[in-house]
Design a protein around this motif. Sequence first.
Motif, PDB file in Angstrom:
ATOM      1  N   UNK A 150      -1.473   2.556   7.390  1.00 19.36           N
ATOM      2  CA  UNK A 150      -0.345   2.044   6.408  1.00 19.36           C
ATOM      3  C   UNK A 150       0.282   3.010   5.819  1.00 19.36           C
ATOM      4  N   UNK A 151      -0.503   4.060   5.243  1.00 11.73           N
ATOM      5  CA  UNK A 151       0.233   5.041   4.353  1.00 11.73           C
ATOM      6  C   UNK A 151      -0.110   6.614   4.798  1.00 11.73           C
TER       7      UNK A 151
ATOM      8  N   UNK B  31       0.748  -1.297   0.059  1.00  9.73           N
ATOM      9  CA  UNK B  31      -0.025   0.010  -0.015  1.00  9.73           C
ATOM     10  C   UNK B  31       1.137   1.257   0.150  1.00  9.73           C
ATOM     11  N   UNK B  32       2.032   1.070   0.961  1.00 11.37           N
ATOM     12  CA  UNK B  32       2.733   2.210   0.606  1.00 11.37           C
ATOM     13  C   UNK B  32       3.546   2.587  -0.392  1.00 11.37           C
ATOM     14  N   UNK B  33       4.127   1.700  -1.218  1.00  8.85           N
ATOM     15  CA  UNK B  33       4.407   1.740  -2.578  1.00  8.85           C
ATOM     16  C   UNK B  33       3.440   2.301  -3.459  1.00  8.85           C
TER      17      UNK B  33
ATOM     18  N   UNK C 287      -9.327   3.005   8.035  1.00  7.86           N
ATOM     19  CA  UNK C 287      -8.394   2.992   9.147  1.00  7.86           C
ATOM     20  C   UNK C 287      -6.961   2.213   8.552  1.00  7.86           C
ATOM     21  N   UNK C 288      -7.247   0.820   7.829  1.00  7.51           N
ATOM     22  CA  UNK C 288      -5.911   0.168   7.450  1.00  7.51           C
ATOM     23  C   UNK C 288      -5.121   1.029   6.668  1.00  7.51           C
TER      24      UNK C 288
END
Length: 232
Positions: A115-116, A72-74, A110-111
């Motif tokens: 994460x991001x 997700x960050x990517x 929220x997830x």
Amino acid sequence: MANPVLPQEIEVTVPTAEENLAEVGDTKRVYLTFDDGPSGNTEEILKVLDDYGVKATFFVIGRPDEVSRERMRRIVEDGHTIAMHSYTHSYTGIYSSLDSFKSDVESVKNVIKDATGVDTLIYRFPGGSSNGIAQGKISQFITYLNDNDIMYMDWNVSSGDAVSPSLSVDAIVENVMKDVVKYKSSVVLMHDSDSKATTVEALPLLIERLRAEGCILLPISKDTTRIQHVTL
Ligand code: ZN
């Protein structure tokens, strides 16, 4: 003619299919969207998009494990739009009541935030707003999203990759190309899923074909023309 200027997409009214029909000279806007990730294919999809300098949209589900969080960050670091596609993707659970729907939306929101850092206000219903399981309750769910300033986005072009895990590259490309030529604004349904290898394989050719057709490829934002199957 000078460089085409992108239309300002500030209209929040939802165009009818007819109003969205492309006319001669229109610059067609295409929004590639990937549902159901992150998956083992996310990185490969990101690599292809990066190779071509294309920004797209990922409607992710609630995967809180560290590998998924990193994916997700990517997605975000690469400049794509990350958006909600439910936490569980279980139609019977999510659509059983307004409370279930709300808690599922909050969980996936929220997830993604955790994460991001992105506080997304863009959502895609599993199965789309026209799905059969939510029928009869969809207006409550839409009202909840509207009240919380969350935009839901369906699609008007399907790659068909949901139908079979092994749909051929040519079939995926043709499914998209036969419809994008019709519209000013096309939101293309594809999947970021371990079983959809041909979606990844089709992506380079698809992007090349879309560009050859003069399409501009864009990520979805809150200002994007809304493609919605069901509206209130
Ligand atoms: Zn889905």
